[in-house]
Design an enzyme around this catalytic site. Structure first.
Site, PDB file in Angstrom:
ATOM      1  N   GLU A  53       0.797  -1.069  -0.072  1.00  0.00           N
ATOM      2  CA  GLU A  53      -0.050  -0.055   0.073  1.00  0.00           C
ATOM      3  C   GLU A  53       0.971   1.451  -0.014  1.00  0.00           C
ATOM      4  OE1 GLU A  53      -3.647   0.821  -0.138  1.00  0.00           O
ATOM      5  OE2 GLU A  53      -2.523   2.873  -0.423  1.00  0.00           O
ATOM      6  N   ASP A 103      -7.767   1.436  -8.097  1.00  0.00           N
ATOM      7  CA  ASP A 103      -8.477   2.749  -8.446  1.00  0.00           C
ATOM      8  C   ASP A 103      -8.608   2.663  -9.849  1.00  0.00           C
ATOM      9  OD1 ASP A 103      -7.742   3.676  -5.735  1.00  0.00           O
ATOM     10  OD2 ASP A 103      -6.017   4.484  -6.238  1.00  0.00           O
ATOM     11  N   LYS A 107     -11.043   9.174 -15.946  1.00  0.00           N
ATOM     12  CA  LYS A 107     -10.705   9.929 -17.064  1.00  0.00           C
ATOM     13  C   LYS A 107      -9.677   9.461 -17.886  1.00  0.00           C
ATOM     14  CE  LYS A 107     -11.517  14.290 -14.198  1.00  0.00           C
ATOM     15  NZ  LYS A 107     -10.781  15.080 -13.396  1.00  0.00           N
ATOM     16  N   ASP A 139     -15.673  -2.794  -9.128  1.00  0.00           N
ATOM     17  CA  ASP A 139     -16.999  -2.372  -9.295  1.00  0.00           C
ATOM     18  C   ASP A 139     -17.265  -1.456 -10.763  1.00  0.00           C
ATOM     19  OD1 ASP A 139     -15.312  -0.453  -7.759  1.00  0.00           O
ATOM     20  OD2 ASP A 139     -17.040   1.057  -8.546  1.00  0.00           O
ATOM     21  N   PHE A 174     -13.873  -1.364   0.462  1.00  0.00           N
ATOM     22  CA  PHE A 174     -14.514  -0.798  -0.688  1.00  0.00           C
ATOM     23  C   PHE A 174     -15.527  -1.749  -0.865  1.00  0.00           C
ATOM     24  CE2 PHE A 174     -12.400   2.992  -1.852  1.00  0.00           C
ATOM     25  CZ  PHE A 174     -11.539   3.435  -0.836  1.00  0.00           C
ATOM     26  N   GLU A 175     -15.398  -2.890  -1.138  1.00  0.00           N
ATOM     27  CA  GLU A 175     -16.463  -4.032  -1.599  1.00  0.00           C
ATOM     28  C   GLU A 175     -17.859  -3.834  -0.674  1.00  0.00           C
ATOM     29  OE1 GLU A 175     -15.207  -8.185  -1.343  1.00  0.00           O
ATOM     30  OE2 GLU A 175     -16.781  -8.677  -2.863  1.00  0.00           O
TER      31      GLU A 175
HETATM   32  C1  LIG Z   1     -10.033   1.873  -4.199  1.00  0.00           C
HETATM   33  S1  LIG Z   1      -8.537   1.435  -2.838  1.00  0.00           S
HETATM   34  C2  LIG Z   1      -9.059  -0.372  -2.430  1.00  0.00           C
HETATM   35  C3  LIG Z   1      -8.613  -0.687  -1.224  1.00  0.00           C
HETATM   36  C4  LIG Z   1      -9.049  -2.289  -0.724  1.00  0.00           C
HETATM   37  N1  LIG Z   1      -8.135  -3.440  -1.713  1.00  0.00           N
HETATM   38  C5  LIG Z   1     -10.159  -2.379  -0.794  1.00  0.00           C
HETATM   39  O1  LIG Z   1     -10.902  -3.066  -1.569  1.00  0.00           O
HETATM   40  O2  LIG Z   1     -10.917  -2.053   0.412  1.00  0.00           O
HETATM   41  C6  LIG Z   1      -7.202   1.237  -3.736  1.00  0.00           C
HETATM   42  C7  LIG Z   1      -6.112   1.436  -2.990  1.00  0.00           C
HETATM   43  O3  LIG Z   1      -4.823   0.852  -3.560  1.00  0.00           O
HETATM   44  C8  LIG Z   1      -3.949   1.964  -3.237  1.00  0.00           C
HETATM   45  N2  LIG Z   1      -3.226   2.025  -4.398  1.00  0.00           N
HETATM   46  C9  LIG Z   1      -3.424   2.546  -5.536  1.00  0.00           C
HETATM   47  N3  LIG Z   1      -2.625   2.233  -6.743  1.00  0.00           N
HETATM   48  C10 LIG Z   1      -1.500   1.997  -5.793  1.00  0.00           C
HETATM   49  C11 LIG Z   1      -0.062   2.085  -6.137  1.00  0.00           C
HETATM   50  N4  LIG Z   1       0.251   2.161  -7.592  1.00  0.00           N
HETATM   51  N5  LIG Z   1       0.955   1.310  -5.342  1.00  0.00           N
HETATM   52  C12 LIG Z   1       0.239   1.108  -4.085  1.00  0.00           C
HETATM   53  N6  LIG Z   1      -0.942   1.353  -3.574  1.00  0.00           N
HETATM   54  C13 LIG Z   1      -1.838   1.883  -4.415  1.00  0.00           C
HETATM   55  C14 LIG Z   1      -4.621   2.914  -2.943  1.00  0.00           C
HETATM   56  O4  LIG Z   1      -3.821   3.907  -1.963  1.00  0.00           O
HETATM   57  C15 LIG Z   1      -5.928   2.620  -2.091  1.00  0.00           C
HETATM   58  O5  LIG Z   1      -5.582   2.085  -0.567  1.00  0.00           O
END
Ligand SMILES: C[S@@+](CC[C@H](N)C(=O)[O-])C[C@H]1O[C@@H](n2cnc3c(N)ncnc32)[C@H](O)[C@@H]1O
Length: 194
Positions: A53, A103, A107, A139, A174-175
């Protein structure tokens, strides 16, 4: 525990992540607040788990959750996923890699930030052990479709079935949020090709 690599300029040895080479290692890419990973690590004391993370606050939350639950089989690495996967993690070290609600960067000008690329798939093929699995949930229907095209084109991976309830798989933070909003979740499971 935190995983602090002794050297960021070389690949780790597997025993530098967890000392017992015989135990299965699962990696959660973008582990967020760690709810999924602490649930899984508590359920499987016989396996080891690594959360990756980049956000300090979220990495800390995951780490604190693991400490509170006294989970010796869970570590958190605060780092960029691509760097960890491409440069730091050892060959054939993981039995499963999870990418849950990445993520989506909706865009168009941000699409290049999306994680699932041909390079990402090649790195999965390297880091997963023979027969190892990659599990994806999102999602975002458009991102799912795009990811599936890339994953299916990978010579290293083949899609396998993932029936509901096939194995213990806690809901992520997030789910829960998206299900609460009535969104549809898409999921896919791949195995390293023989
Ligand atoms: C939408 S959240 C989902 C978190 C978790 N997997 C969940 O489903 O609850 C995406 C997570 O991935 C992390 N993240 C996104 N891109 C990343 C990257 N390139 N390197 C490390 N962490 C990343 C974000 O900081 C965030 O905590």
């Amino acid at each position: 525990m935190q995983l602090i690599p002794p050297d960021y300029f070389r690949r780790l040895d597997k025993e530098e992540i967890f000392p017992d080479q015989q135990r299965k290692l699962e990696i959660d890419l973008g582990c967020g607040d760690g709810s999924f990973l602490t649930g899984l690590a508590g359920h499987h004391p016989e396996r080891d788990f690594l959360g990756v993370e980049r956000l300090l606050g979220r990495a800390r939350k995951s780490y604190r959750k693991a400490c509170r639950a006294d989970l010796k089989n869970l570590k958190v690495l605060r780092l960029e996923i691509s760097y960890a996967l491409e440069w730091l993690l050892p060959d054939s070290c993981a039995s499963r890699i999870h990418l849950l609600f990445p993520d989506p960067w909706p865009k168009k000008k941000h699409h290049k930030r999306r994680l699932v690329t041909a390079e990402f798939c090649a790195a999965l093929g390297r880091v997963l052990e023979p027969g190892g699995e990659f599990l994806l949930k999102t999602d975002d229907a458009e991102y799912f479709e795009e990811s599936m095209v890339v994953l299916m084109a990978s010579p290293d991976l083949e899609e396998i079935a993932w029936e509901d309830g096939a194995f213990f798989y806690p809901q992520t933070d997030f789910e829960c949020r998206w299900l609460g909003q009535g969104k549809t979740i898409q999921s896919a499971r791949f195995r390293v090709s023989a």
